[in-house]
Design an enzyme around this catalytic site. Structure first.
Site, PDB file in Angstrom:
ATOM      1  N   ASN A   1      -6.942   1.965   9.729  1.00 24.36           N
ATOM      2  CA  ASN A   1      -7.931   2.340  10.748  1.00 24.36           C
ATOM      3  C   ASN A   1      -9.063   1.325  10.785  1.00 24.36           C
ATOM      4  OD1 ASN A   1      -7.368   4.484  12.420  1.00 24.36           O
ATOM      5  ND2 ASN A   1      -7.995   6.038  10.955  1.00 24.36           N
TER       6      ASN A   1
ATOM      7  N   THR B   1      -1.402  -1.582  -7.862  1.00 25.41           N
ATOM      8  CA  THR B   1      -1.031  -0.890  -9.092  1.00 25.41           C
ATOM      9  C   THR B   1       0.490  -0.848  -9.115  1.00 25.41           C
ATOM     10  OG1 THR B   1      -3.020   0.477  -8.936  1.00 25.41           O
ATOM     11  CG2 THR B   1      -1.302   1.228 -10.438  1.00 25.41           C
TER      12      THR B   1
ATOM     13  N   VAL C   1      -3.581  -0.464   3.646  1.00 31.10           N
ATOM     14  CA  VAL C   1      -4.624  -0.337   2.632  1.00 31.10           C
ATOM     15  C   VAL C   1      -5.903   0.148   3.297  1.00 31.10           C
ATOM     16  CG1 VAL C   1      -3.601  -2.138   1.209  1.00 31.10           C
ATOM     17  CG2 VAL C   1      -5.361  -2.758   2.871  1.00 31.10           C
TER      18      VAL C   1
ATOM     19  N   LYS D   1      -6.731   2.730  19.618  1.00 33.68           N
ATOM     20  CA  LYS D   1      -6.642   3.770  18.581  1.00 33.68           C
ATOM     21  C   LYS D   1      -8.009   4.412  18.352  1.00 33.68           C
ATOM     22  CE  LYS D   1      -5.016   6.220  15.113  1.00 33.68           C
ATOM     23  NZ  LYS D   1      -5.883   6.232  13.997  1.00 33.68           N
TER      24      LYS D   1
ATOM     25  N   ASN E   1       2.496  -2.821  -4.326  1.00 31.30           N
ATOM     26  CA  ASN E   1       1.236  -2.106  -4.495  1.00 31.30           C
ATOM     27  C   ASN E   1       0.467  -2.789  -5.612  1.00 31.30           C
ATOM     28  OD1 ASN E   1       0.029   0.712  -3.519  1.00 31.30           O
ATOM     29  ND2 ASN E   1      -0.543   0.427  -5.654  1.00 31.30           N
TER      30      ASN E   1
ATOM     31  N   ALA F   1      -9.272   0.491   5.086  1.00 34.77           N
ATOM     32  CA  ALA F   1      -9.949  -0.396   6.035  1.00 34.77           C
ATOM     33  C   ALA F   1     -11.191  -1.002   5.389  1.00 34.77           C
ATOM     34  CB  ALA F   1     -10.324   0.363   7.299  1.00 34.77           C
TER      35      ALA F   1
ATOM     36  N   SER G   1      -0.907   6.496  14.597  1.00 36.18           N
ATOM     37  CA  SER G   1      -1.422   7.858  14.661  1.00 36.18           C
ATOM     38  C   SER G   1      -0.318   8.883  14.446  1.00 36.18           C
ATOM     39  CB  SER G   1      -2.080   8.115  16.011  1.00 36.18           C
ATOM     40  OG  SER G   1      -2.602   9.420  16.065  1.00 36.18           O
TER      41      SER G   1
ATOM     42  N   ALA H   1       0.295   4.453  -0.704  1.00 35.48           N
ATOM     43  CA  ALA H   1      -0.238   5.805  -0.592  1.00 35.48           C
ATOM     44  C   ALA H   1       0.742   6.586   0.290  1.00 35.48           C
ATOM     45  CB  ALA H   1      -1.640   5.779  -0.002  1.00 35.48           C
TER      46      ALA H   1
ATOM     47  N   HIS I   1      -8.679   6.783  21.120  1.00 35.20           N
ATOM     48  CA  HIS I   1      -7.856   7.975  20.852  1.00 35.20           C
ATOM     49  C   HIS I   1      -8.562   8.896  19.865  1.00 35.20           C
ATOM     50  CE1 HIS I   1      -5.346   9.936  17.767  1.00 35.20           C
ATOM     51  NE2 HIS I   1      -4.670  10.399  18.800  1.00 35.20           N
ATOM     52  N   ASN I   2      -9.067   8.319  18.775  1.00 38.68           N
ATOM     53  CA  ASN I   2      -9.725   9.137  17.761  1.00 38.68           C
ATOM     54  C   ASN I   2     -10.991   9.787  18.313  1.00 38.68           C
ATOM     55  OD1 ASN I   2      -7.715   8.114  16.131  1.00 38.68           O
ATOM     56  ND2 ASN I   2      -9.058   7.708  14.411  1.00 38.68           N
TER      57      ASN I   2
ATOM     58  N   GLY J   1       0.823  -1.214   0.000  1.00 40.59           N
ATOM     59  CA  GLY J   1       0.000   0.000   0.000  1.00 40.59           C
ATOM     60  C   GLY J   1       0.846   1.248   0.000  1.00 40.59           C
TER      61      GLY J   1
ATOM     62  N   GLU K   1      -9.934  12.639  20.274  1.00 38.24           N
ATOM     63  CA  GLU K   1      -9.537  13.662  19.301  1.00 38.24           C
ATOM     64  C   GLU K   1     -10.757  14.444  18.816  1.00 38.24           C
ATOM     65  OE1 GLU K   1      -8.361  13.336  14.678  1.00 38.24           O
ATOM     66  OE2 GLU K   1      -7.032  12.220  16.018  1.00 38.24           O
ATOM     67  N   TYR K   2     -11.862  13.736  18.526  1.00 38.92           N
ATOM     68  CA  TYR K   2     -13.107  14.408  18.146  1.00 38.92           C
ATOM     69  C   TYR K   2     -13.523  15.396  19.227  1.00 38.92           C
ATOM     70  CZ  TYR K   2     -14.710  11.615  14.070  1.00 38.92           C
ATOM     71  OH  TYR K   2     -14.878  11.051  12.829  1.00 38.92           O
TER      72      TYR K   2
END
Length: 469
Positions: A103, A35, A75, A184, A33, A77, A129, A12, A187-188, A10, A191-192
């Site tokens: 994630n 691609t 990749v 995690k 990857n 989720a 993160s 990205a 945590h998110n 992956g 974060e919100y």
């Protein structure tokens, strides 16, 4: 040719940055990857001259890895993770390790751990993160899954992770199956909450106090040098100071509709499943949902009326009150998040190390702040503490901030300024400190219409009353 220490699928931006990070710490990395042109471009571009091996197939990737093989998936989720697991299994051998660094939702990680282990392999689901910059320079990493896999992955993960005081890595083993992705997720969720609280502080200063972006920039700059010192306060300072080429404030040109990727919602749903009141984080999620109703809100603003905001007091004093409201609410947000971690640990039989989780969040994370050291100290003093609000340090902080917190909340309500997270935090605090709540009436109502029974204060057992008798 030397075989690779780890493989990554992956390419990205997050995947590429993690690979560069790994290689910079002395590891040889194989990359693939779907691609394959991305592999070619990467190997001939950013990775040129580095200890990075490009693979044009999964077979080639597997053949290029030292045993036990370690393959990390970066990749999207969801189904893509399951697809790659099934594609990879035929090329792997007993004891090889699959790692999902996306994630993923923790129930998926629980399921995948059992599935991969049934094939004789090991599995790690890890939260990563810190965004693109963290991936390159040092993220916070929260691995969970098959405990037997950790010794093989530990040297890589702890080398690339962010470091805090004394060089301690923001990475340690969290627990079995889905524990890493659960931590995690929480945590998110926090974060919100943090982001929404900061937005409410900004909105009060802008809409109620009539402050300019430059004035707010100076406030956030000052706040970032005190108890609120954190990454999110820091970037808010920078955002308020950013200008277009013509000198206008960039922030004022951004549409007020917020996006979300789902992890905040997952946190709220998990809190409902566990019966834990995560009111502030849930309000932060709903605030994003409400913001997305832009056209409807614009139409409603022409029909529905409320008070016209008007500030008559001392602006400097009220800004200090906003700071106190933000700090006190932030404490509540973390307190709620940790009660969810404790409840889930019981449900899923995870041995979570709460102080170490705070330490992992100290660096690399979006919610990184000096405040997290105080959480670590609280759990070092009392690992079994029921709620962070009961810790002497946080109790003292709330005591000092409470008057300003209440003034801000009351003033905002009276002036029609929405502060869902501030208000939810205060209501939770008042509810949690109340020895008696009106749930006795609620139980009587349930018994009245559904014969659900109730317990009494004056005797043991369950009771039902024929209320119409």
């Amino acid at each position: 040719m030397k075989k690779a220490d780890i493989g990554l699928i992956g390419l990205a931006v997050m995947g590429e940055n993690l690979v560069i990070n790994m290689e910079s710490k002395g590891f040889t990395v194989a990359v693939y990857n779907r691609t394959t042109s991305k592999v070619t471009d990467f190997v001939n571009g950013r990775a040129k001259g580095k200890k990075i091996i490009g693979a044009m197939s999964l077979q080639e990737l597997a053949d290029s890895l030292e045993k036990p093989r370690k393959v990390m998936l970066m990749v999207k989720a969801g189904q893509a993770v399951d697809d790659f697991i099934d594609l990879l299994i035929p090329f792997l051998e007993q004891g090889d390790i699959l790692i999902d660094g996306g994630n993923s939702h923790f129930p998926d990680t629980i399921r995948r751990t059992a599935y991969v282990e049934s094939k004789g392999l090991l599995y790690i689901g890890t939260g990563v993160s810190g965004g693109e910059e963290g991936a390159l320079l040092g993220p916070s990493i929260m691995p969970g899954g098959s405990p037997a896999a950790w010794p093989f992955v530990k040297p890589v993960f702890q080398a690339i992770a962010a470091k805090v005081e004394g060089g301690a890595p923001c990475c340690d083993w969290v627990g079995s199956n889905g524990a890493g992705h659960f931590v995690k997720m929480v945590h998110n969720g926090i974060e919100y909450g943090d982001m929404q609280l900061i937005c409410e502080a900004y909105f009060l200063m802008r809409e109620f106090l009539g402050m300019t972006a430059d004035e707010m920039h100076e406030v956030f700059k000052e706040w970032n040098e005190g108890v609120l010192d954190s990454y999110l306060i820091e970037i808010t300072r920078d955002i308020l100071g950013f200008r277009e080429e013509d000198g206008t404030v960039t922030l004022d040109r951004i549409l007020d509709t917020a996006g979300q990727k789902g992890t905040g919602k997952w946190t709220s749903v998990a809190s409902l499943d566990e019966g834990v009141p995560l009111t502030l984080i849930s309000e932060a999620v709903y605030a994003r949902c409400l913001s997305a109703m832009k056209d409807e809100r614009v139409a409603a603003s022409k029909i529905l009326s409320g008070p016209v905001p008007k500030f008559l007091g001392d602006r400097k004093v009220f800004i200090e009150d906003i700071k106190n409201a933000l700090f006190a609410s932030k404490i509540v947000s973390y307190a709620q998040g940790y009660t969810l971690l404790k409840a889930a640990a019981q449900t899923y039989e995870w041995s979570l190390k709460y102080g170490e989780i705070a330490l992992m969040w100290r660096g690399g994370f979006i919610i990184r702040s000096t405040f997290l050291s105080n959480i670590k100290e609280a759990f070092d003093k009392d690992p079994d503490i029921d709620n962070l609000l009961l810790d002497p340090f946080f109790k003292d902080c709330i005591d000092k901030a409470q008057a300003g917190w209440r003034r801000v909340t009351a003033t905002a309500v009276m002036n029609g300024i929405p502060i869902p997270a501030f208000a939810a935090a205060l209501s939770y605090f008042d509810g949690y400190r109340s020895a008696r709540l009106p749930a006795n009436l609620l139980q009587a109502q349930r018994d009245y219409f559904g014969a659900h029974t109730y317990r009494r204060l004056d005797k043991e057992g369950t009771f039902h009353t024929e209320w119409l008798a």
